[in-house]
Design an enzyme around this catalytic site. Structure first.
Site, PDB file in Angstrom:
ATOM      1  N   CYS A 195      -4.477  11.059   0.851  1.00  0.00           N
ATOM      2  CA  CYS A 195      -4.670   9.948   0.442  1.00  0.00           C
ATOM      3  C   CYS A 195      -4.842   9.126   1.818  1.00  0.00           C
ATOM      4  O   CYS A 195      -3.483   9.012   2.281  1.00  0.00           O
ATOM      5  CB  CYS A 195      -4.219   9.148  -0.574  1.00  0.00           C
ATOM      6  SG  CYS A 195      -5.195   7.575  -0.731  1.00  0.00           S
ATOM      7  N   CYS A 244     -12.507   5.180   1.896  1.00  0.00           N
ATOM      8  CA  CYS A 244     -11.873   7.214   1.836  1.00  0.00           C
ATOM      9  C   CYS A 244     -12.009   7.422   2.956  1.00  0.00           C
ATOM     10  O   CYS A 244     -12.312   7.879   3.588  1.00  0.00           O
ATOM     11  CB  CYS A 244     -12.820   7.582   0.745  1.00  0.00           C
ATOM     12  SG  CYS A 244     -11.932   9.509   0.467  1.00  0.00           S
TER      13      CYS A 244
END
Length: 274
Positions: free
Chosen positions: A73, A217
């Site tokens: 992430c 993201c």
């Protein structure tokens, strides 16, 4: 349990220090904590653990809101770096961490942006994983009664990138979930919808695996630029405009790591009885 709430361009996280606290997170507990009405509310839970290797500073774990653990992430990595410095767990500016599938170096700049060495993009289908006979720059997929052209890459997690004319009108809500769980992605995938403004600038929306569309993201921005460069659409340094803000991505091509630079914000500290 003490925790912090942080965000990277609106992609929000609950961050927990498991170096000085004993904590255990079951999928059920994570789902309860992620509920924005009944819990803390977050896109992902980030857990700071002691290093497994003495050469490293920390181990970095990531859980989606649905309780599933993932191995990468990018926005979370920036928040992780800010968190360990804010909490006095380290005073280093270059922080070495392990993840579920590798290692990363997180570098905090003088103006408190975080530059993350995301490693080299991996286009091998088996490594994504993606079901294909051989590696291609562009794949043809059938989904939602449409023929879709896409690029596929792993940034430590699986990504599918589709070029669109306008991200504002892209079918993120309908195509996103269908492609995320497409049979050719055995571990599901993050789906990026990329609009090329010019060679140094793209706009991007991402439907994240296990979280749905998020404000930003980080690994999705990296994946979009990697695919764009591989397909000859983009320059080596690209500004990525996401709903939550801007990231800067740099990649010199095969044989080189990809770098992501962007902000990470601390919102508040909290305590919750489990």
């Amino acid at each position: 349990m003490q925790f912090s709430k942080m965000h990277g361009l609106g992609n929000d996280f609950m961050v927990v220090d498991a170096v000085t606290q004993n904590v255990f997170f079951s999928p059920e507990l994570i789902r309860r904590l992620s509920d924005r009405h009944l819990g803390v509310g977050f896109d992902q839970l980030l857990v700071v653990e002691p290093p497994y290797d003495p050469e490293l500073d920390f181990h970095y774990r990531i859980f989606n809101a649905d309780g599933s653990e993932v191995s990468q992430c990018g926005n979370g990595a920036r928040c992780f770096a800010r968190f360990v410095r804010l909490k006095g767990l380290t005073n280093k500016r270059d922080i070495r961490v392990s993840t579920a599938n590798g290692r990363m170096v997180l570098s905090v700049t003088e103006d408190e942006l975080v530059r993350v060495n995301m490693g080299e993009p991996n286009f091998e289908p088996a490594q994504v994983p993606f079901r294909a006979n051989k590696a291609e720059k562009t794949y043809i997929m059938r989904a939602a009664e449409q023929t879709i052209l896409c690029g596929v890459v792993s940034m430590g997690n699986p990504h599918c990138v589709i070029q669109v004319d306008n991200v504002d009108t892209a079918a993120v809500e309908t195509l996103g979930p269908v492609l995320e769980s497409h049979e050719r992605f055995p571990e599901r995938a993050n789906i990026g919808f990329m609009q090329v403004v010019r060679r140094e600038h793209i706009r991007l929306r991402v439907y994240e695996r296990g979280a749905g569309e998020t404000r930003a993201c980080g690994s999705g921005a990296c994946a979009a630029v990697a695919v764009g460069i591989q397909q000859g659409l983009l320059a080596e340094e690209v500004r990525v405009e996401l709903p939550g803000g801007r990231l800067d991505i740099a990649w010199k091509g095969p044989g080189h790591p990809l770098y992501m630079t962007g902000p990470a914000a601390h919102i508040y500290d909290g305590f919750i009885h489990l």
